[in-house]
Design a protein around this motif. Structure first.
Motif, PDB file in Angstrom:
ATOM      1  N   LYS A  58      36.997 -25.425 -16.055  1.00  0.00           N
ATOM      2  CA  LYS A  58      38.088 -24.442 -16.049  1.00  0.00           C
ATOM      3  C   LYS A  58      37.639 -23.141 -16.709  1.00  0.00           C
ATOM      4  O   LYS A  58      37.916 -22.042 -16.193  1.00  0.00           O
ATOM      5  N   ASN A  62      37.218 -19.495 -14.895  1.00  0.00           N
ATOM      6  CA  ASN A  62      37.935 -18.325 -15.418  1.00  0.00           C
ATOM      7  C   ASN A  62      36.958 -17.200 -15.761  1.00  0.00           C
ATOM      8  O   ASN A  62      37.259 -16.020 -15.552  1.00  0.00           O
ATOM      9  N   ASP A  65      35.979 -15.540 -12.586  1.00  0.00           N
ATOM     10  CA  ASP A  65      37.086 -14.694 -12.117  1.00  0.00           C
ATOM     11  C   ASP A  65      37.140 -13.386 -12.900  1.00  0.00           C
ATOM     12  O   ASP A  65      37.371 -12.310 -12.324  1.00  0.00           O
ATOM     13  N   GLU A  66      36.917 -13.488 -14.214  1.00  0.00           N
ATOM     14  CA  GLU A  66      36.944 -12.293 -15.071  1.00  0.00           C
ATOM     15  C   GLU A  66      35.798 -11.354 -14.710  1.00  0.00           C
ATOM     16  O   GLU A  66      35.964 -10.126 -14.679  1.00  0.00           O
TER      17      GLU A  66
END
Length: 721
Positions: A58, A62, A65-66
């Motif tokens: 996870k 993330n 994605d950032e």
């Protein structure tokens, strides 16, 4: 490195195992299901490792994605470069990505942004280049305008721009962050107010940040929040300034003084306050994770305590003025009787209370009294010890934690279960059931209210709930759940189920007057094939149509199980008659890989099937230590230095463990008194529910403190079981 490879490397897994786990998680498989029934796909990782893997997956997703978001924003600004692309690719943490993004991030109005709006950025560029071919004062005059009144104003604006650039330097921030992490100290000053006495220990406190234990960080934070402590981060400023000078200062007499001012301003106004907040935040995050870990470590053995099955139990919820609430439950947890007695002050109706309970005990053949450990517990314990002397049948008692019982009693769930009872009577039922089946009762309580750990109210509540819910899920699924007796609360923690489906199962079994086999689950509303796959192996049907339904063998392996029995001329009747003791030896002689291939499963699944066939319907908690049952009471005043007692670990914390020695007040075994060998943390040697022998070091009656040791204990003068 892509996520699959990174996770494989971090967890020491084959790449295919890493990919398989990701695929299973993405398909909606639960951790308990993956851990138990997909061992061949991940190399027999345990549930804890799989949860860590899922957490890390996870985080990395993330992070990616950032990175994409940052790249998009910088590209839209027309400032994307190959250097930024490489830096972002190399970034391994959210903090590093944030550092890269910082110079391009839309900011609120700052001194630098005001100066840029006035057109002073070119002057800042000239000064920061520190070329010897210009004089700053003369260069600054070129920027005088309606908005810039003088050369000095122009220079000040340029300095503000440079200060912000220095503060936004990702590489410099990284170096300073490492320096603070290694060399910074945390110091505290006591602020006098009505609560400050609690934090006197921290008056004049000073310690290297990296060495401060997690529990101290949390205590300091709480003291600061309560305005009892003034906390500061300290580091030798000159060391930090030298790092900045090395990166930004060149040998130019005309710009030296300006750059020195800028460097000091950037550090004091921008860099240090920001990095100080980061350091405090990272220390808090570390402390929170450690505290949550302790909740996790303590909760599992508490949930997995051995149940006291086949006993009639009287639950006693102690109180003073309002009286002690009583509930008697049968062997299945059903309420047989309730009442209220007043043996404690101010009424102190001891004889009347003994007479009342004596009738109940003999009427219902009560075996054990379960006493909550809250208010008036000590007086209730003394009363019960006296009561036992007056009854004709053998009765013992145990003191159980009532943490969260009041939360359950006042909850919607408690009201649904016992609408006719008031809140305190529900507590008495819960206290009785906690002894009879700790897991089934404790899962009805909000996990944060169970009370094993430190500073639970200071934790990030979502993270705490997530971790502790995972512990409950692992415990429930490792034990297995009786499909025909489990409450909706218990069923809701089974892999693949939720409260809505759990209630549908209860409604369905009432309608059909008991579920006869696992396949019936497919007739339950909202329980589809995927949920069935996830939950079936963890649900037990006792005395049903299929003997394997009362084992942890998954229905998908029934055919393989029957092939296994046939291979060695055995039948399902042998399972019922427990005639399979030779099966492990027969498998070993033939070769487990050969047997596994013949029946069409992997070796780990074969081993699990064999294990289950040997003990159908077993409860793994039966191998855990049983609750300590007593028939007499010891008071704190009876304790003497050097006395050796048996006790039960109630809570393990960073600096030691609290042990119940039967005197209402738990004693503390400091970490230094746990073992003759070096241990980094008490959890290396102790766990909740463990029975231990301890020796009394000291007793402070005024402060109600008992100091204990587990070192240098002999069997001589052992006082109590």
């Amino acid at each position: 490195m892509e996520i699959v490879e990174e996770l494989a490397s971090e967890f020491g897994l084959k790449r295919e195992y890493s990919q398989n786990i990701i695929n299973l998680l993405d398909e909606g498989c639960t951790i308990p299901f993956i851990a138990r029934y997909r061992k061949e796909m991940h190399g027999t990782c345990d549930d804890q490792t799989l949860r860590m893997f899922a957490d890390r997956l996870k985080y990395l997703r993330n992070l990616n994605d950032e990175k994409e978001k940052v790249q998009k924003v910088i590209t839209e600004q027309g400032k994307w470069t190959s250097e930024l692309e490489n830096a972002l690719k190399q970034a391994r943490t959210m903090t590093e990505v944030e550092d890269i993004y910082r110079p391009y991030k839309p900011k609120r109005k700052t001194r630098a942004s005001v100066a840029i709006a006035k057109g002073l950025e070119p002057l800042a560029d000239v000064i920061i280049a520190q070329s010897k071919a210009f004089i700053v004062g003369e260069e600054a005059k070129k920027y005088i305008s309606e908005e810039v009144a003088s050369a000095q104003d122009a220079i000040q604006g340029a300095k503000d721009i440079i200060a912000e650039r220095i503060s936004d330097d990702a590489e410099l921030r990284k170096e300073l962050r490492v320096l603070l992490a290694e060399k910074a100290t945390i110091s505290c000053e006591l602020v006098e107010n009505e609560n400050s006495a609690t934090y006197e220990t921290y008056a004049g406190f000073k310690q290297e940040a990296k060495n401060i234990p997690s529990h101290r960080i949390l205590a300091i934070n709480r003291g600061e929040n309560e305005k009892c402590l003034k906390v500061s981060v300290n580091i030798e400023q000159e060391r930090c300034l030298q790092l900045i000078r090395k990166a930004y200062k060149k040998n130019n007499e005309d710009t030296d003084a300006i750059m020195e001012e800028v460097i000091e301003d950037s550090y004091e106004r921008l860099l240090f306050p920001s990095l100080e907040r980061e350091l405090r935040s990272s220390l808090t995050d570390r402390a929170n994770e450690q505290a949550i870990k302790m909740f996790e470590v303590n909760l599992k053995p508490l949930l997995m305590e051995a149940p006291l099955k086949n006993n009639i139990i009287l639950g006693l919820d102690p109180a003073y003025r309002t009286g002690c609430k009583i509930a008697v439950i049968d062997k299945n947890g059903n309420v047989l009787d309730t009442t209220v007695i007043y043996p404690t002050p101010p009424q102190s109706k001891t004889e009347e209370s003994i007479a009342k309970l004596k009738v109940l005990i003999e009427k219902h053949n009560v075996d054990i009294v379960s006493i909550g450990n809250g208010t008036a517990s000590k007086e209730a314990e003394i009363f019960v010890a006296e009561l036992i002397k007056h009854v004709s049948r053998p009765v013992s008692y145990a003191v159980v934690s009532e943490a969260g019982a009041s939360v359950y009693s006042a909850s919607k769930l408690g009201a649904e279960e016992f609408p006719e009872f008031d809140v305190s009577l529900r507590s008495a039922v819960s206290i009785a059931r906690r002894l009879q089946d700790p897991l089934a009762e404790l899962i009805k309580i909000d996990v944060k209210s169970i009370g094993v750990g430190q500073y639970q109210h200071d934790m990030p509540q979502n993270r705490l709930t997530e971790v502790l819910t995972g512990v409950v899920e692992d415990c429930v699924n490792s034990v297995g759940v009786d499909l025909n007796t489990a409450s909706p609360s218990l069923l809701s923690y089974v892999s693949g189920l939720n409260m809505s489906i759990a209630k549908n199962i209860v409604s369905y079994r009432a309608k059909v007057k008991g579920i006869k086999n696992r396949n019936e689950l497919l007739s339950v509303s909202k329980l589809g094939p995927k949920a069935y796959e996830q939950c079936a192996g963890f649900l037990r049907v006792v005395g049903g149509e299929e003997i394997l339904d009362n084992t942890a063998v998954h229905p998908e392996s029934y055919e393989a199980t029957k092939k296994l029995l046939s291979l060695f001329s055995m039948t399902e009747q042998d399972i019922k008659n427990n005639n399979l003791s030779e099966l492990p030896n027969l498998v070993r002689i033939k070769g487990d890989e050969i047997v596994a291939k013949e029946i069409g499963v992997g070796v780990p699944t074969l081993n699990d099937i064999v294990s289950e066939l040997l003990k159908p319907g077993r409860d793994i908690r039966e191998s855990m230590p049983k609750p300590v049952l007593r028939s007499d009471v010891l008071s704190m005043e009876d304790l003497q230095e050097g006395m050796v007692l048996s006790g039960v670990v109630r809570n393990v914390i960073d600096f030691g463990a609290f042990v119940d020695i039967g005197v209402h007040q738990d004693g503390l075994v400091h970490i230094s008194q746990i073992s003759d060998s070096f241990i980094r943390h008490p959890s290396e040697a102790l766990k909740v529910g463990q029975r231990v022998d301890v020796k009394v070091l000291s007793v402070d009656l005024n402060k109600k403190r008992i100091s204990l040791t587990m070192k240098n204990i002999s069997d001589e003068n052992k006082t109590q079981e």
